[in-house]
Write an enzyme that holds these catalytic residues in place. Structure first.
Site, PDB file in Angstrom:
ATOM      1  N   MET A   5       0.842  -1.199   0.000  1.00 41.64           N
ATOM      2  CA  MET A   5       0.000   0.000   0.000  1.00 41.64           C
ATOM      3  C   MET A   5       0.882   1.257   0.000  1.00 41.64           C
ATOM      4  SD  MET A   5      -3.417  -0.969   2.049  1.00 41.64           S
ATOM      5  CE  MET A   5      -2.795  -0.790   3.703  1.00 41.64           C
ATOM      6  N   GLY A   6       2.162   1.100  -0.338  1.00 45.75           N
ATOM      7  CA  GLY A   6       3.050   2.257  -0.456  1.00 45.75           C
ATOM      8  C   GLY A   6       3.541   2.760   0.883  1.00 45.75           C
ATOM      9  N   ALA A   7       4.043   4.019   0.874  1.00 44.93           N
ATOM     10  CA  ALA A   7       4.769   4.582   2.024  1.00 44.93           C
ATOM     11  C   ALA A   7       5.860   3.574   2.397  1.00 44.93           C
ATOM     12  CB  ALA A   7       3.856   4.911   3.199  1.00 44.93           C
ATOM     13  N   LEU A   8       6.687   3.289   1.424  1.00 47.06           N
ATOM     14  CA  LEU A   8       7.626   2.165   1.523  1.00 47.06           C
ATOM     15  C   LEU A   8       8.707   2.407   2.573  1.00 47.06           C
ATOM     16  CD1 LEU A   8       8.113   1.300  -2.262  1.00 47.06           C
ATOM     17  CD2 LEU A   8       6.419   0.388  -0.651  1.00 47.06           C
ATOM     18  N   HIS A   9       9.063   1.314   3.252  1.00 43.55           N
ATOM     19  CA  HIS A   9      10.145   1.343   4.229  1.00 43.55           C
ATOM     20  C   HIS A   9      11.029   0.129   3.968  1.00 43.55           C
ATOM     21  CE1 HIS A   9       7.724  -1.749   6.106  1.00 43.55           C
ATOM     22  NE2 HIS A   9       6.712  -0.907   6.236  1.00 43.55           N
ATOM     23  N   GLN A  38      -2.751 -12.207   7.799  1.00 42.64           N
ATOM     24  CA  GLN A  38      -2.961 -11.954   6.371  1.00 42.64           C
ATOM     25  C   GLN A  38      -2.224 -12.989   5.527  1.00 42.64           C
ATOM     26  OE1 GLN A  38      -2.788  -7.917   4.366  1.00 42.64           O
ATOM     27  NE2 GLN A  38      -0.704  -8.583   3.979  1.00 42.64           N
ATOM     28  N   GLY A  89      11.255  -2.668   5.326  1.00 37.35           N
ATOM     29  CA  GLY A  89      10.557  -3.963   5.326  1.00 37.35           C
ATOM     30  C   GLY A  89      10.065  -4.296   3.925  1.00 37.35           C
ATOM     31  N   HIS A  90       9.389  -3.340   3.288  1.00 40.62           N
ATOM     32  CA  HIS A  90       8.926  -3.557   1.909  1.00 40.62           C
ATOM     33  C   HIS A  90      10.128  -3.831   0.985  1.00 40.62           C
ATOM     34  CE1 HIS A  90       5.580  -0.666   3.235  1.00 40.62           C
ATOM     35  NE2 HIS A  90       4.909  -1.751   2.907  1.00 40.62           N
ATOM     36  N   ARG A 112       2.440   3.011   8.960  1.00 32.31           N
ATOM     37  CA  ARG A 112       1.730   3.828   9.956  1.00 32.31           C
ATOM     38  C   ARG A 112       2.694   4.482  10.953  1.00 32.31           C
ATOM     39  NH1 ARG A 112      -2.032  -0.272   8.963  1.00 32.31           N
ATOM     40  NH2 ARG A 112      -4.113   0.494   8.394  1.00 32.31           N
TER      41      ARG A 112
HETATM   42  P1  AMP Z   1       1.536  -2.996   3.424  1.00 28.89           P
HETATM   43  O1  AMP Z   1       2.070  -1.948   2.502  1.00 28.89           O
HETATM   44  O2  AMP Z   1       1.530  -2.599   4.851  1.00 28.89           O
HETATM   45  O3  AMP Z   1       0.233  -3.569   2.937  1.00 28.89           O
HETATM   46  O4  AMP Z   1       2.576  -4.195   3.364  1.00 28.89           O
HETATM   47  C1  AMP Z   1       2.936  -4.790   2.151  1.00 28.89           C
HETATM   48  C2  AMP Z   1       3.717  -6.043   2.443  1.00 28.89           C
HETATM   49  O5  AMP Z   1       4.897  -5.725   3.161  1.00 28.89           O
HETATM   50  C3  AMP Z   1       2.919  -7.039   3.298  1.00 28.89           C
HETATM   51  O6  AMP Z   1       3.189  -8.360   2.824  1.00 28.89           O
HETATM   52  C4  AMP Z   1       3.497  -6.818   4.659  1.00 28.89           C
HETATM   53  O7  AMP Z   1       3.397  -7.948   5.511  1.00 28.89           O
HETATM   54  C5  AMP Z   1       4.944  -6.519   4.335  1.00 28.89           C
HETATM   55  N1  AMP Z   1       5.559  -5.775   5.424  1.00 28.89           N
HETATM   56  C6  AMP Z   1       5.065  -4.689   6.057  1.00 28.89           C
HETATM   57  N2  AMP Z   1       5.880  -4.318   7.067  1.00 28.89           N
HETATM   58  C7  AMP Z   1       6.907  -5.209   7.078  1.00 28.89           C
HETATM   59  C8  AMP Z   1       8.069  -5.370   7.886  1.00 28.89           C
HETATM   60  N3  AMP Z   1       8.340  -4.555   8.902  1.00 28.89           N
HETATM   61  N4  AMP Z   1       8.900  -6.392   7.606  1.00 28.89           N
HETATM   62  C9  AMP Z   1       8.631  -7.248   6.586  1.00 28.89           C
HETATM   63  N5  AMP Z   1       7.556  -7.146   5.789  1.00 28.89           N
HETATM   64  C10 AMP Z   1       6.702  -6.142   6.024  1.00 28.89           C
END
Ligand code: AMP
Length: 282
Positions: free
Chosen positions: A30-34, A155, A36-37, A189
């Protein structure tokens, strides 16, 4: 770097570059990439001929209109972060209409009860929204491998169930949680937290690791009591739920059974911002 807002153009491009046996890795976000993404993207690049990332704040998975409205949208800086990893990544950042074609609604899914636990109890309709968008994205991108983070463990299990029940030919690859130096699980977030709040919420992971140690010797109920008491000491953090559940079924643990893998799950609010985290209790 190619950016597509339109599924027809994306699929045409994917058809033009695909040769027999070439693989497509897909990272839905959903963007706002960090970081983890980006760790998911790196894994995809290592293991596939082509990588697609989607950036789409999916309205149907938000049960709270304020959360949807305030969800960070940072496409320009997201593009720069993706470019810093590789210029060859394809970005799909569709409009709501490109995905929903005028009918922004979820399909109802039966995920064999996974959808009724934890997040399902507190976020009505959330997993129908997730199932709807991920199925649609899989139909558009037709990935060989799709990468999901353990951060959203419920999820992840639901996506595996979706793939099994809908017979979707994709490998679901689970990726470890990427954390800040203080232990806070990275999340889009977190952008909404002040610097002071970001430090304070490091206690979430600290309590999770303490719970993991206690779980070696204590009952599920007493670990839960411990966590509730710990959060009582931090009134600025509102505990929504803490649950210990079996990893496959996500059913809450009453008494520990041998040969079952358990995991702790937590959701809290800090200044109206909702954060989740999880830790394996193996
Ligand atoms: P989101 O943008 O929050 O929907 O996340 C997109 C994908 O990135 C999902 O598969 C999340 O589980 C994964 N994700 C989000 N935060 C992290 C994180 N801190 N470490 C690893 N994967 C993450």
């Amino acid at each position: 770097m190619l950016l597509f807002n339109n599924k027809v153009q994306l699929t045409k491009h994917l058809q033009s570059i695909s040769v027999s046996n070439s693989s497509i890795g897909f990272v839905p976000t959903m963007g706002a990439l960090h970081l983890g993404h980006l760790s998911l993207l790196e894994k995809s690049i290592q293991n596939n001929n082509h990588t697609v990332i989607s950036i789409f704040v999916n309205p149907t998975q938000f049960n709270n209109p304020e959360d949807l409205e305030k969800y960070p949208r940072t496409l320009e800086s997201d593009i720069q972060k993706i470019k810093s990893i590789s210029d060859a990544i394809l970005i799909y950042a569709p409009t709501v209409d490109d995905i929903y074609e005028g009918n922004t609604a979820s399909r109802r899914f039966d995920f064999d009860g996974l959808e009724h636990q934890m997040e399902g109890k507190y976020r009505a309709g959330h997993f129908d929204g997730v199932g709807t968008v991920v199925k649609r994205l899989f139909e558009i991108v037709k990935p060989t491998n799709a990468y999901f983070g353990e951060k959203d463990f419920q999820q992840l299990q639901i996506i595996k169930k979706l793939v099994e029940k809908e017979n979707i030919p994709v490998n679901v690859i689970e990726c470890p949680i990427y954390r800040e130096a203080n232990g806070l699980a990275m999340s889009s977030r977190n952008e909404r937290l002040t610097a002071i709040e970001r430090e304070k919420v490091a206690v979430i992971y600290k309590i999770l690791t303490q719970a993991k140690t206690l779980f070696l010797t204590e009952t599920c109920a007493s670990v839960k009591d411990f966590v509730t008491e710990e959060f009582n000491k931090h009134p600025e953090i509102e505990l929504e739920y803490f649950e210990i559940a079996e990893e496959e079924t996500l059913i809450s643990c009453d008494s520990k059974e041998l040969n079952k893998n358990y995991r702790a799950f937590i959701a809290v609010f800090v200044n109206k911002i909702r954060l989740i985290d999880t830790i394996s209790l193996k």
